[in-house]
Design an enzyme around this catalytic site. Structure first.
Site, PDB file in Angstrom:
ATOM      1  N   GLU A 148     -80.499 -33.294   9.707  1.00  0.00           N
ATOM      2  CA  GLU A 148     -81.700 -33.896  10.267  1.00  0.00           C
ATOM      3  C   GLU A 148     -81.362 -35.132  11.061  1.00  0.00           C
ATOM      4  O   GLU A 148     -80.314 -35.760  10.896  1.00  0.00           O
ATOM      5  CB  GLU A 148     -82.668 -34.245   9.164  1.00  0.00           C
TER       6      GLU A 148
ATOM      7  N   CYS B 192     -81.480 -41.966  14.432  1.00  0.00           N
ATOM      8  CA  CYS B 192     -80.605 -42.010  13.272  1.00  0.00           C
ATOM      9  C   CYS B 192     -79.962 -40.622  13.179  1.00  0.00           C
ATOM     10  O   CYS B 192     -80.659 -39.617  13.020  1.00  0.00           O
ATOM     11  CB  CYS B 192     -81.481 -42.312  12.068  1.00  0.00           C
TER      12      CYS B 192
ATOM     13  N   CYS C 146     -73.059 -34.963   1.522  1.00  0.00           N
ATOM     14  CA  CYS C 146     -72.179 -36.138   1.450  1.00  0.00           C
ATOM     15  C   CYS C 146     -71.430 -36.094   0.132  1.00  0.00           C
ATOM     16  O   CYS C 146     -71.995 -35.733  -0.897  1.00  0.00           O
ATOM     17  CB  CYS C 146     -73.001 -37.422   1.552  1.00  0.00           C
TER      18      CYS C 146
ATOM     19  N   CYS D  52     -73.890 -41.288  -4.022  1.00  0.00           N
ATOM     20  CA  CYS D  52     -74.623 -42.473  -4.467  1.00  0.00           C
ATOM     21  C   CYS D  52     -75.836 -41.986  -5.261  1.00  0.00           C
ATOM     22  O   CYS D  52     -76.497 -41.020  -4.865  1.00  0.00           O
ATOM     23  CB  CYS D  52     -75.067 -43.324  -3.275  1.00  0.00           C
TER      24      CYS D  52
ATOM     25  N   CYS E 244     -79.451 -41.501  -3.601  1.00  0.00           N
ATOM     26  CA  CYS E 244     -79.537 -40.943  -2.247  1.00  0.00           C
ATOM     27  C   CYS E 244     -79.712 -39.429  -2.250  1.00  0.00           C
ATOM     28  O   CYS E 244     -78.966 -38.713  -2.930  1.00  0.00           O
ATOM     29  CB  CYS E 244     -78.266 -41.322  -1.489  1.00  0.00           C
TER      30      CYS E 244
ATOM     31  N   GLY F 236     -74.653 -38.033   5.444  1.00  0.00           N
ATOM     32  CA  GLY F 236     -73.198 -38.070   5.527  1.00  0.00           C
ATOM     33  C   GLY F 236     -72.615 -39.464   5.624  1.00  0.00           C
ATOM     34  O   GLY F 236     -73.311 -40.437   5.893  1.00  0.00           O
TER      35      GLY F 236
ATOM     36  N   SER G 253     -73.328 -50.546   3.497  1.00  0.00           N
ATOM     37  CA  SER G 253     -74.316 -50.282   2.448  1.00  0.00           C
ATOM     38  C   SER G 253     -73.827 -50.959   1.186  1.00  0.00           C
ATOM     39  O   SER G 253     -72.978 -50.415   0.478  1.00  0.00           O
ATOM     40  CB  SER G 253     -74.452 -48.781   2.226  1.00  0.00           C
ATOM     41  N   LEU G 254     -74.352 -52.126   0.914  1.00  0.00           N
ATOM     42  CA  LEU G 254     -73.836 -52.902  -0.221  1.00  0.00           C
ATOM     43  C   LEU G 254     -74.574 -52.509  -1.505  1.00  0.00           C
ATOM     44  O   LEU G 254     -73.974 -52.008  -2.439  1.00  0.00           O
ATOM     45  CB  LEU G 254     -73.965 -54.392   0.083  1.00  0.00           C
TER      46      LEU G 254
ATOM     47  N   CYS H  77     -82.531 -40.946   4.464  1.00  0.00           N
ATOM     48  CA  CYS H  77     -81.602 -39.900   4.875  1.00  0.00           C
ATOM     49  C   CYS H  77     -81.569 -38.728   3.909  1.00  0.00           C
ATOM     50  O   CYS H  77     -81.607 -38.884   2.716  1.00  0.00           O
ATOM     51  CB  CYS H  77     -80.204 -40.489   5.067  1.00  0.00           C
TER      52      CYS H  77
END
Ligand code: SAH
Ligand code: SF4
Length: 362
Positions: free
Chosen positions: A93, A114, A121, A125, A128, A168, A223-224, A342
């Site tokens: 997407e 985006c 992925c 995480c 996500c 990803g 991405s912290l 995402c």
């Protein structure tokens, strides 16, 4: 699926090399790129200033199959999401966002896309949607480039900014992402300047260093999502491989070589990373690297129990950062209602098979 390489993965020098072995003048390569990126023809046969023989050879050697759009949500002036069929049973997407000033400080007439870089992925995480079903494959450079071309064609908008924040981990598909960036930036390609391109990573420290050594002024977002190892590794398994100290060192190395300031992305998740102890540590890390902080209220994902904190709690966290003198923004919500985070549209579609019968928007 047709195994020939995508024509949209080829840089100008790739096509120059291809034409030169056919004893054609080098400028033919530029003609091809102009048909692809200026005139945007849908097939080799339309490249009318090339000989029939050359068009036939292009057709034999390269794939020219635009991604087909299976589903589109949202409308003009809001966030729009596009679900694409890659032709091999996989879906990705792309999201088109009317940029808000909170997003990298850009004027609001800008359109940001985006893009996805992988199917699924591998980094898993915990919050996500993209990580939920694991990794399937890397996207080719051309499949990244095509997302921009297709979204421009389907929306009628001119895209001014590209963020690598879809499905990803871009730095895990490093070479293809670099090739895509070359094509996106090039005057013979899409022509979006490096300063309008942002790559987001979950923190692949060695790749951040490699990227720092590239002569590219793109923007880097990290991405912290946790300001101590303890909190970060609860939600981001990658932190076990590259802990915060390693990641921050790589960011410092990046800073030494680049003019662009790094952005820390920080999702606010209730009772996970939204305490004032985290705000204090986050401010310290950002201060050290002169990084900007982009707070993102968590978007709920079907099947996951994480929640976004209340408005009040978000504000308390934000103010604590402001008071410590670091530059922070809180992302104005765009598209929460249509699952803008995402991987969410894809996931929903995989679960809800009805999309298979919906109109093909191609
Ligand atoms: N893999 C890269 C880029 C894709 S994710 C990365 O992790 O940086 C892009 C951004 O969306 C990341 O900051 C990611 O943490 C964030 N994100 C993922 N799921 C989200 C959710 N449910 N709500 C809000 N942001 C989310
Ligand atoms: Fe992968 Fe980024 Fe999602 Fe983590 S946040 S699972 S790295 S896409």
């Amino acid at each position: 699926m047709d195994k020939k390489p995508s024509i949209f993965s080829q840089t100008l020098s790739d096509i120059e090399a291809w034409v030169s072995v056919r004893n054609e003048p080098a400028y033919r390569a530029m003609q091809v790129q102009q048909w692809l990126y200026r005139k945007r023809v849908p097939r080799f046969q339309d490249m009318s200033d090339l000989s029939q023989r050359l068009r036939g050879e292009l057709e034999r050697d390269f794939r020219f199959s635009p991604l087909s759009c299976l589903r589109k949500t949202g409308s003009r002036d809001t966030t729009q999401k596009f679900l694409f069929d890659l032709g091999d049973g996989n879906f990705i997407e792309s999201v088109l966002i009317p940029a808000s000033p909170a997003l990298y400080g850009l004027p609001s007439d800008r359109k940001t896309i985006c893009v996805s870089t992988q199917v699924g992925c591998a980094y898993g995480c915990k919050f996500c949607a993209s990580g939920l079903e694991g990794w399937t494959r890397n996207l080719e450079a051309g499949e990244i480039v095509e997302q921009i071309l297709r979204v421009e064609a389907l929306s009628g908008e001119k895209i001014s900014n590209v963020v690598f924040m879809g499905m990803g981990e871009p730095l895990a598909n490093y070479q293809n992402v670099l090739t895509a960036i070359e094509i996106i930036r090039a005057p013979w390609g899409i022509g979006i300047g490096a300063r309008h391109i942002t790559v987001s990573t979950s923190g692949l420290a060695p790749r951040i260093r490699e990227l720092a050594d590239q002569p590219l002024q793109i923007r880097l977002a990290i991405s912290l999502h946790g300001a101590t190892d303890e909190v970060r590794q609860k939600i981001m398994p990658v932190n076990r491989k590259y802990n915060l100290a390693t990641l921050i060192d790589a960011c410092a190395y990046y800073n030494e070589r680049k003019q662009q300031r790094i952005t820390f992305e920080y999702i606010l998740i209730e009772n996970v990373n939204d305490g004032l102890d985290q705000a204090a540590e986050l401010a310290r890390l950002a201060g050290k690297l002169k990084a900007k902080i982009n707070l993102i209220p968590y978007n709920t994902v079907q099947g996951l129990t994480w929640k976004r904190p209340s408005q009040t709690r978000q504000q308390v966290f934000f103010r604590a950062l402001e008071r410590s003198g670091v530059e922070a923004t809180i992302r104005r919500e765009k598209g929460h209602d249509i699952d803008a985070a995402c991987g969410q549209l894809r996931l929903q579609s995989l679960r809800d098979k009805t999309f298979a019968g919906s109109d093909n928007l191609r």
